[in-house]
Scaffold this motif. Structure first.
Motif, PDB file in Angstrom:
ATOM      1  N   THR A  85       0.865  -1.201  -0.033  1.00 34.84           N
ATOM      2  CA  THR A  85       0.042  -0.033   0.056  1.00 34.84           C
ATOM      3  C   THR A  85       0.845   1.304   0.099  1.00 34.84           C
ATOM      4  N   ASN A  86       2.002   1.453   0.823  1.00 37.21           N
ATOM      5  CA  ASN A  86       2.903   2.343   0.675  1.00 37.21           C
ATOM      6  C   ASN A  86       3.751   2.505  -0.483  1.00 37.21           C
ATOM      7  N   ALA A  88       2.270   2.023  -3.473  1.00 38.67           N
ATOM      8  CA  ALA A  88       1.337   2.159  -4.245  1.00 38.67           C
ATOM      9  C   ALA A  88       0.857   3.765  -4.214  1.00 38.67           C
ATOM     10  N   ARG A  89       0.797   4.154  -2.852  1.00 39.84           N
ATOM     11  CA  ARG A  89       0.710   5.463  -2.366  1.00 39.84           C
ATOM     12  C   ARG A  89       1.553   6.508  -2.822  1.00 39.84           C
ATOM     13  N   GLN A  91       3.513   6.046  -5.565  1.00 44.00           N
ATOM     14  CA  GLN A  91       3.628   6.180  -7.018  1.00 44.00           C
ATOM     15  C   GLN A  91       2.151   6.878  -7.260  1.00 44.00           C
ATOM     16  N   GLN A  92       1.352   6.887  -6.526  1.00 45.28           N
ATOM     17  CA  GLN A  92       0.016   7.915  -6.848  1.00 45.28           C
ATOM     18  C   GLN A  92       0.636   9.377  -6.578  1.00 45.28           C
ATOM     19  N   LYS A  93       1.284   9.435  -5.517  1.00 40.01           N
ATOM     20  CA  LYS A  93       1.784  10.922  -5.079  1.00 40.01           C
ATOM     21  C   LYS A  93       2.708  11.491  -6.199  1.00 40.01           C
ATOM     22  N   GLU A  96       0.647  12.489  -9.392  1.00 37.76           N
ATOM     23  CA  GLU A  96       0.168  13.694  -9.095  1.00 37.76           C
ATOM     24  C   GLU A  96       0.942  14.828  -9.306  1.00 37.76           C
TER      25      GLU A  96
END
Length: 166
Positions: A85-86, A88-89, A91-93, A96
């Motif tokens: 999860t970390n 993935a988060r 990568q998402q940041k 953005e």
């Protein structure tokens, strides 16, 4: 004297003797030592069955090592999920952030355009208010000029361009 009592007791059935003892106990609340031989329970002929001391109970729940293994597996899986999860988060940041970096020049250009519009409105208002005013050396007031001009252009504070001047 002991011998005198024994023939008498031998003639009486044991149950009668016990009844007499009970009556005495009820009257005196204590029992005198009896000369009657004690009645003792004896094992059946051939003895009792052998008691098996082994435990043949069904297992009640998992063994200790199974509990440890299950708990360790659950904890490790939880840590694995947290790590996934970390990542993935992160990568998402990053995505953005890249989008924001790509849009930043457009957003800055829009902000500059809005600033220039407000600046022009402000300069027109200043020209209208300061018409006919001369400075200390007798020169005509130039809209937008500053008496504190230091040679480097700096945008004015945004507070000067709020709607009350528009």
């Amino acid at each position: 004297r002991k011998n005198a009592v024994l023939p008498y007791l031998a003639a009486l059935p044991i149950e009668k003797c016990r009844r007499k003892q009970r009556r005495k106990l009820n009257k005196t609340m204590s029992l005198r030592p009896s000369t009657i031989p004690p009645i003792q329970d004896m094992p059946p002929p051939g003895g009792y069955k052998k008691v098996d001391m082994g435990r043949y109970l069904p297992d009640r729940g998992p063994k200790g090592w199974q509990l440890w293994l299950g708990a360790t597996t659950a904890i490790l899986y939880g840590y694995y999920q947290i790590g996934r999860t970390n990542k993935a988060r992160i990568q998402q940041k990053m995505q953005e952030r890249k989008v924001r970096y790509g849009l930043y020049p457009l957003m800055q250009a829009e902000a500059d355009r809005e600033y220039m519009e407000r600046e022009l409105v402000n300069l027109r208002r200043e020209a209208e208010v300061m018409r006919g005013v001369r400075d200390g050396s007798g020169k005509e007031w130039v809209p937008g000029s500053s008496q504190f001009f230091g040679g480097q252009w700096m945008p004015r504070k945004i507070g000067h361009f709020m709607p009350k001047y528009a």
